[in-house]
Scaffold this active site. Structure first.
Site, PDB file in Angstrom:
ATOM      1  N   GLY A 270     -65.902   3.298 -48.667  1.00 40.25           N
ATOM      2  CA  GLY A 270     -64.597   2.502 -48.885  1.00 40.25           C
ATOM      3  C   GLY A 270     -63.347   2.850 -48.181  1.00 40.25           C
ATOM      4  O   GLY A 270     -62.166   2.579 -48.026  1.00 40.25           O
ATOM      5  N   GLU A 312     -70.807   6.788 -49.655  1.00 47.08           N
ATOM      6  CA  GLU A 312     -71.462   5.760 -48.779  1.00 47.08           C
ATOM      7  C   GLU A 312     -70.518   4.965 -47.732  1.00 47.08           C
ATOM      8  O   GLU A 312     -70.157   3.979 -48.168  1.00 47.08           O
ATOM      9  CB  GLU A 312     -72.118   4.761 -49.694  1.00 47.08           C
ATOM     10  CG  GLU A 312     -73.188   5.215 -50.749  1.00 47.08           C
ATOM     11  CD  GLU A 312     -73.416   4.179 -51.810  1.00 47.08           C
ATOM     12  OE1 GLU A 312     -72.571   3.244 -51.956  1.00 47.08           O
ATOM     13  OE2 GLU A 312     -74.389   4.518 -52.380  1.00 47.08           O
ATOM     14  N   GLY A 314     -69.261   3.456 -44.261  1.00 43.40           N
ATOM     15  CA  GLY A 314     -69.797   2.544 -43.443  1.00 43.40           C
ATOM     16  C   GLY A 314     -68.592   2.146 -42.165  1.00 43.40           C
ATOM     17  O   GLY A 314     -68.695   2.638 -41.137  1.00 43.40           O
ATOM     18  N   CYS A 386     -63.082 -25.441 -34.915  1.00 36.91           N
ATOM     19  CA  CYS A 386     -62.386 -26.644 -35.311  1.00 36.91           C
ATOM     20  C   CYS A 386     -61.714 -26.118 -36.676  1.00 36.91           C
ATOM     21  O   CYS A 386     -62.001 -27.079 -37.761  1.00 36.91           O
ATOM     22  CB  CYS A 386     -63.449 -27.560 -35.432  1.00 36.91           C
ATOM     23  SG  CYS A 386     -63.878 -28.361 -33.847  1.00 36.91           S
TER      24      CYS A 386
END
Length: 496
Positions: A270, A312, A314, A386
């Site tokens: 994180g 961890e 990323g 849209c």
């Protein structure tokens, strides 16, 4: 020149609307003498001429360097306190077979959370022992596949998974290393959807239940409990949240030692990155040193050995290495209370970057094909879908002479852009390329209209092609480096 009153308070009026702000762009991004953006030594116009737009560009050397640096600084800091570190690259940020190889070669393990992500890692030649498996709702087939390939570790996310994982491991004659995901109750300073350790959410178990569930895990002969796991959220600046979470986890960790070994503590990931010049993420070296000090102090306070620690990351590795290129289509000035905002619409949008619509995420943008001395104008980079909320960059300054046909470059898009991409309005997902040393190569090919129509059985029926499908579904994943079976969508093989 005064700032536009429609601009958010954090957005500063730039002295130069062409500058590449430090910390936002890949290490090998630069302006050429002619003013064009070059990524990894290849100009934006060259890339677009070859691959089209929208286009995801990843600076390979930058991604590799970030992975290697992170592993090195964390290993150094935790060796200082007598601990070993296991770093898992969080594949959900962005995964391809090449990226798996980059991470493995940098000394990282790989974190996966579905059979599809597992298939990519195995197709890249990853040793299953270097893989970790996550997920709050792993299917029986996914658990069985993880056990069959002898996954290195698996995170148990709920009580019901204990028996499921134990049965699968016993069936395949293996003893699986398992972690128990717990919620420390620490609320990360991030978007509510990104905060993953408060109690009222789908991940993990409450900390008070950990001792009872670890007892159940230890009672299963086919499971080996290796430690607690907690992930407090994503895009986090500073170490305070990690400090409090580690303190609460180590209190339970210490109590669990009475019942057997607890060799590891997994503090998740994180770590945040800069998306705008207003963002000030904590430098990785500073974060590693602070976290090592926290773990050492908490273990000393409880008179327990310092465990191995796992992380961890990323986004912090792959996010800053990525840039998305678009072509400008229309320019629309909108006057509001005497001020003007330019709506600059591009040929992509929430199909290739849904984070602004999903989280209200802010990004930056620069012209990629040229520089200009025109006065800065407040722009909103809009997509072509849209939806009124289809915005790629909510607020930024570009040269006021931005015009149709210009190329726009959005930095820090390496994480959670391709992996969250979709086919809204039947747009194909863009290709992903790697650049470096003045060369570009394809990592993942873009989707064509033919690709999209190939899934529509009505098209096949109109052409007289049988659409009968066997009801027998295979979940077996080949460990071949060139092929994987994905029975859920009827396709075999991975495009390289």
């Amino acid at each position: 020149m005064a700032p536009n009153p429609l601009a958010p308070a954090w957005l500063a009026l730039p002295a130069d609307a062409n500058d590449l702000a430090p910390g936002l762009w890949p290490a090998n991004a630069a302006r050429t003498d002619a003013g064009e953006l070059a990524l990894g030594g290849v100009t934006a116009s060259e890339l677009v001429a070859r691959f089209g737009t929208p286009l995801y560009v990843v600076d390979e050397a930058d991604a590799r360097a970030r992975a290697a640096e992170l592993r090195s600084v964390f290993e150094t800091e935790f060796a200082r306190i007598g601990s070993a570190v296991h770093v898992y690259y969080a594949g959900k940020a962005f995964l391809s077979t090449d990226v798996v190889r980059w991470m493995l070669e940098a000394g990282l393990n790989i974190d996966v959370c579905t059979t599809g992500e597992l298939a990519v890692a195995l197709a890249a030649g990853a040793d299953p022992a270097r893989l970790g498996y996550h997920g709050n709702n792993k299917s029986l087939a996914e658990i069985d596949e993880a056990a069959r390939v002898r996954i290195g570790s698996l995170v148990i996310d709920s009580e019901i998974e204990i028996a499921r994982v134990a049965a699968a491991a016993a069936r395949h004659g293996v003893v699986l290393n398992v972690r128990l995901r717990v919620n420390s109750g620490v609320h990360a300073s991030t978007h509510d959807f990104l905060a993953t350790s408060h109690e009222d959410q789908k991940f993990g178990v409450v900390l008070d239940d950990a001792a009872r569930l670890v007892t159940l895990i230890r009672a299963e002969k086919s499971l080996r409990f290796i430690g607690l796991h907690c992930h407090i959220g994503s895009q986090i600046f500073g170490a305070d949240g990690f400090a409090e979470s580690a303190s609460r986890l180590l209190a339970v960790h210490a109590a669990l030692l009475a019942g057997g070994p607890v060799p590891e503590l997994n503090l998740g990931g994180g770590f945040g990155i800069a998306y705008t010049s207003a963002d000030t993420p904590t430098p990785i070296a500073e974060l590693a040193a602070r976290l090592a000090d926290i773990v050492q102090a908490e273990c000393a306070r409880r008179a327990i050995p310092v465990p191995d620690v796992a992380f961890e990351p990323g986004r912090v590795i792959i996010g800053p290495a990525g840039v998305t290129l678009y072509e400008v289509g229309t320019i629309k000035p909108v006057d509001i209370s005497g001020a003007t905002r330019l709506y600059v619409s591009v040929d992509g949008g929430m199909s290739d970057n849904i984070r602004p619509a999903l989280y209200g995420a802010d990004y930056s943008v620069r012209l990629a094909n040229r520089v200009s001395d025109a006065a800065p104008a407040l722009v909103r980079l809009a997509g072509k879908h849209c939806e009124s909320g289809d915005v790629v960059v909510n607020a930024a300054y570009l040269p006021g002479d931005v015009t149709p046909g210009d190329l726009a470059a959005v930095p820090a898009t390496g994480a959670y852009c391709w992996s969250l991409s979709n086919n809204y309005n039947y747009l194909g997902r863009p290709p992903v390329i790697a650049v470096g040393g003045g060369e570009a190569r394809l990592l993942i090919r873009g989707e064509t209209i033919d690709d999209l129509l190939a899934r529509d059985t009505g098209v096949l029926h109109a052409a007289g092609v049988s659409t009968k499908v066997s009801t027998k579904v295979s979940t077996r994943v080949s460990t071949s480096s060139t092929q994987a079976t994905q029975a859920t969508n009827g396709k075999t093989g991975i495009t390289r």
